[in-house]
Design an enzyme around this catalytic site. Structure first.
Site, PDB file in Angstrom:
ATOM      1  N   PHE A 106      73.924  70.714 102.739  1.00 52.34           N
ATOM      2  CA  PHE A 106      72.889  69.704 102.496  1.00 52.34           C
ATOM      3  C   PHE A 106      73.524  68.333 102.676  1.00 52.34           C
ATOM      4  O   PHE A 106      74.468  67.975 101.976  1.00 52.34           O
ATOM      5  CB  PHE A 106      72.302  69.813 101.084  1.00 52.34           C
ATOM      6  CG  PHE A 106      71.147  68.855 100.885  1.00 52.34           C
ATOM      7  CD1 PHE A 106      69.837  69.267 101.122  1.00 52.34           C
ATOM      8  CD2 PHE A 106      71.361  67.532 100.516  1.00 52.34           C
ATOM      9  CE1 PHE A 106      68.767  68.381 100.990  1.00 52.34           C
ATOM     10  CE2 PHE A 106      70.300  66.641 100.378  1.00 52.34           C
ATOM     11  CZ  PHE A 106      69.001  67.057 100.609  1.00 52.34           C
TER      12      PHE A 106
ATOM     13  N   ASP B  61      81.618  64.752 102.819  1.00 50.38           N
ATOM     14  CA  ASP B  61      80.420  64.328 102.102  1.00 50.38           C
ATOM     15  C   ASP B  61      80.634  64.607 100.613  1.00 50.38           C
ATOM     16  O   ASP B  61      80.463  65.730 100.144  1.00 50.38           O
ATOM     17  CB  ASP B  61      79.207  65.095 102.657  1.00 50.38           C
ATOM     18  CG  ASP B  61      77.913  64.796 101.909  1.00 50.38           C
ATOM     19  OD1 ASP B  61      77.961  64.315 100.760  1.00 50.38           O
ATOM     20  OD2 ASP B  61      76.827  65.065 102.473  1.00 50.38           O
TER      21      ASP B  61
ATOM     22  N   LYS C  92      74.921  59.374  94.357  1.00 51.84           N
ATOM     23  CA  LYS C  92      74.677  60.066  93.092  1.00 51.84           C
ATOM     24  C   LYS C  92      75.401  59.447  91.892  1.00 51.84           C
ATOM     25  O   LYS C  92      74.984  58.393  91.421  1.00 51.84           O
ATOM     26  CB  LYS C  92      75.016  61.551  93.241  1.00 51.84           C
ATOM     27  CG  LYS C  92      73.945  62.299  94.071  1.00 51.84           C
ATOM     28  CD  LYS C  92      74.091  63.788  93.923  1.00 51.84           C
ATOM     29  CE  LYS C  92      73.036  64.582  94.669  1.00 51.84           C
ATOM     30  NZ  LYS C  92      71.885  64.891  93.833  1.00 51.84           N
TER      31      LYS C  92
ATOM     32  N   THR D 151      69.118  44.959 106.901  1.00 52.82           N
ATOM     33  CA  THR D 151      68.797  43.746 106.139  1.00 52.82           C
ATOM     34  C   THR D 151      69.621  43.655 104.855  1.00 52.82           C
ATOM     35  O   THR D 151      70.290  42.657 104.602  1.00 52.82           O
ATOM     36  CB  THR D 151      67.301  43.696 105.776  1.00 52.82           C
ATOM     37  OG1 THR D 151      66.547  43.654 106.987  1.00 52.82           O
ATOM     38  CG2 THR D 151      66.977  42.452 104.952  1.00 52.82           C
TER      39      THR D 151
END
Lengths: 460, 460
Positions: free
Chosen positions: A181, A287, A318, A343
């Site tokens: 994931f 990750d 997280k 931005t």
């Protein structure tokens, strides 16, 4: 540390007030996934309190996202600090108009915990965004190498990319693993392979998927076949990289596949990936969205591997309460400004909160603390597994702090019973109970958790 | 409103302290796009102050992202409110564990300004994310219609989507327009068509691009040929939708193309898009990331169009200080929970800040106020255009508040001179100066801005 508070559940879960609140909310906001509605004012430390007054020991922690407890005093102080208030009121376009404090906030916050071998950061707002930014960095690096240092973009490249066509928009791929994931954006989702509910009906890039090693537990009893399995997976990775229809610019992997079922692999496997990616100029992205910030008994889970050279990019979110990626290679900074840009480039208010978390974790030695508590918890779970072998299988996460999981037959039913007993807990994969306690989960909470498991399994 | 403060620039821009700060920052964070480093404590209202003590009238507003002024008192009060502090300290997984206050925060904040025809919201963290979520909603709706209401997902769909393969990962497309900007994620970037610097070297989906009408200014002098141009573009849109190699599930468009050069089209053009999308079951997404929250003299720019039926989805970010999308069609809520989902689902701290902005805008009638000031500013710019026809061309944005732009020969040089004169201003497209004043930009600031333009153009 807060003292021993006991869970208390006096209604069904969710209770009547939670149900009514969620129903009302659902008129304007999809509330079908609501477990219960929370009174955050009354929640404290390891305990979450719902609007019906039920108090739960929380070992799910907002899908593994609360590092140092509800209403943590240091975080509350940070939230009231001039830096946070200014960032909330005067949200900057950080790339163009950074605050005079931005440099200090980064250096005295996130960069204090930069993984070994990394010394630069790009800030983002979610793990999904952080991963996509990492993919883009790998793709720009790949093309820069192909194009040649300092070689100008061609007219054809410039024009074709606006048509989403080659050569400006080339076929480049990111390799990920089965059951992984990595997020839900169109790029990160192309690397996510865990569940159809995340992916169905969305177009995806034709990117390679390698098998994540399917290890057998307990690891010490299956060393040989597990080693053979990892070797097979490594060979597959190299084969995919060298034979894919287009260049593979990055490989992304979780240190422990979390949503996919808390799947582990050995340090040797990850060293193998480091070697293969280095050999083929593939950016190695770790990750750490779910494993980072102390979750596994080290600040970063990949510290368990003792790699011979650092990952190229480490992504986080997280527990950090903000997101982004760390890196150490200057070439991962694009050739010109504005190519890796947006931005806001993250949210400085959240980055200041992250600095407070870093300070709290380091000042209170919470990584070491949670590693020790995790070891004791694991021992208790081993006993539980012996007592309830039909309910607690493939216990895993030894030596990884509270990042512990086991398989069970009806995980949803277990969660439901545990909630009724005052423990808020989560699942992952298809048959797994995952523990994601906060770093302040203490020895005093172990009997509460284990007691609830015993009641749950004893009554099945 | 703050009184008339004058800009003051006493160093080169960027000044020596800015330069040294950016250089230091660049060691850990890409600082090549830094205009100057800001002292936000000293910035107030329409004025931004840099670390060298220079004070600029800010009509760029953090890339069009500051709604009600630096250090706005109401926003400061909101930043100190218990709701914001709680959301910062106890960041919830909003979909699973919403706060008891979430319903009120949405209803008394963002939903007060929900575009006509919409009554539901999905919260996000950036305009790019909001757009991708909107794309996903359109794709799930399309496949739900194809599959049939209540028809279960097939085994083949479930398995193939994990391989990024058909039928689970179908070819579905989103139509966008030439020169558009919709974000930098892999999905949103596939719809962005403005500049190579955003897109080069990244794989993209094979999605259709229609021409955005190339209108001639002043509009009233070229009514007939502009109308023909819009008709041509509408025909092209319908032709693309009906002949593309795969279903087009959504069309996304900015009311005024901002990054692409402040390109306008007429209400009739947008009504044409509404009709075509309705006819072909294509979800009509209006991207109000840069135009929303009062920027164009209406709360939402698409209110200028008087559509016969509302857009299906309206996305927002920037001035809202949070992001997400509004919608009114229940079918845009996916068939099951967890399909449109992520850990945080936006940031409640920012959503509370957005509520304060909504209150400030409504309480002080800032949309009407800025519409009036914008009209006066436009008149002055018309005079400027007459006086400096070689420097101020294709003036546009009449009747759209301060959302005004004009073309000029050397936009970067203009920006540089304006900064030296104490006006912080931005460009877009390839030859355009864009004004993005805050909603509190007052009549008293018009002479300062116009005076700086006169000095700039008079000295060229």
């Amino acid at each position: 540390m807060p003292g021993v508070v006991l869970p208390e559940v006096t209604t069904q879960v969710p209770g009547p007030i939670s149900k009514a609140s969620a129903k009302k909310l659902h008129e304007v906001f999809d509330a079908r996934a609501v477990h219960f509605v929370v009174d955050y004012d009354k929640s404290e430390g390891n305990y979450i309190v719902d609007v019906d007054g039920n108090r739960y020991l929380d070992v799910y922690s907002q899908i593994a996202s609360i590092p140092v407890g509800y209403n943590n005093a240091a975080m509350t102080a940070a939230a009231r600090s001039p830096d946070v208030i200014s960032a909330l009121v005067n949200r900057p376009a950080v790339g163009n108009f950074p605050s005079k404090r931005w440099n200090d906030i980064l250096r005295n916050g996130l960069l204090r915990v930069a993984p070994k071998g990394t010394n630069k950061i790009f800030t983002a707002q979610s793990g999904s965004e952080a991963n996509e930014l990492a993919f883009k960095a790998s793709m720009m690096l790949w093309r820069r190498r192909e194009r040649g240092e300092g070689v100008a973009w061609t007219k054809e490249e410039i024009e074709s990319c606006l048509e989403n066509a080659k050569p400006g928009s080339p076929d480049l791929a990111v390799l990920s693993f089965g059951n992984s994931f990595h997020g839900r954006g169109f790029g990160s989702l192309s690397c996510t392979r865990s569940k159809a509910v995340h992916k169905l009906d969305f177009p995806a890039f034709n990117w390679p998927k390698a098998d994540f090693p399917a290890l057998k537990y307990p690891l010490e009893k299956h060393a040989e076949e597990n080693s053979a399995e990892e070797k097979r997976c490594l060979e597959q990775v190299e084969q995919l990289i060298t034979s894919w229809h287009c260049p593979v610019t990055a490989l992304i992997i979780e240190p422990i596949q979390a949503e996919g079922g808390d799947n582990h692999a050995s340090p040797a496997f990850f060293q193998g990936l480091r070697d293969i990616t280095a050999k083929h100029n593939v950016v190695f992205i770790v990750d750490e969205v779910q494993t980072g910030f102390g979750a596994t008994g080290k600040f970063w889970a990949h510290e368990h591997w003792n790699l011979t050279s650092a990952p190229d990019i480490v992504t986080f979110s997280k527990r950090a309460q903000c997101a982004g990626y760390f890196f150490g290679n200057d070439k991962l900074v694009p050739d010109t400004a504005y190519r890796q840009f947006n931005t806001w480039i993250g949210d400085p208010a959240r980055v200041v909160m992250s600095k407070a978390i870093v300070e709290e974790i380091l000042d209170k030695n919470l990584v070491e603390y949670s590693a020790n508590v995790g070891d004791k918890l694991y021992q208790e779970l081993e006993t539980l597994a012996r007592d309830y072998p039909e309910h607690v299988q493939n216990l895993r996460g030894k030596g990884h702090g509270g990042f512990i999981a086991f398989d069970t037959q009806e995980p949803a039913a277990v969660v439901s019973k545990m909630k009724a007993l005052g423990v808020n807990i989560g699942t992952c994969g298809t048959r797994t109970i995952r523990l994601r306690p906060m770093l302040i989960f203490g020895e005093e909470h172990i009997p509460i958790l284990i007691g609830a498991f015993r009641k749950t399994f004893g009554s099945s």
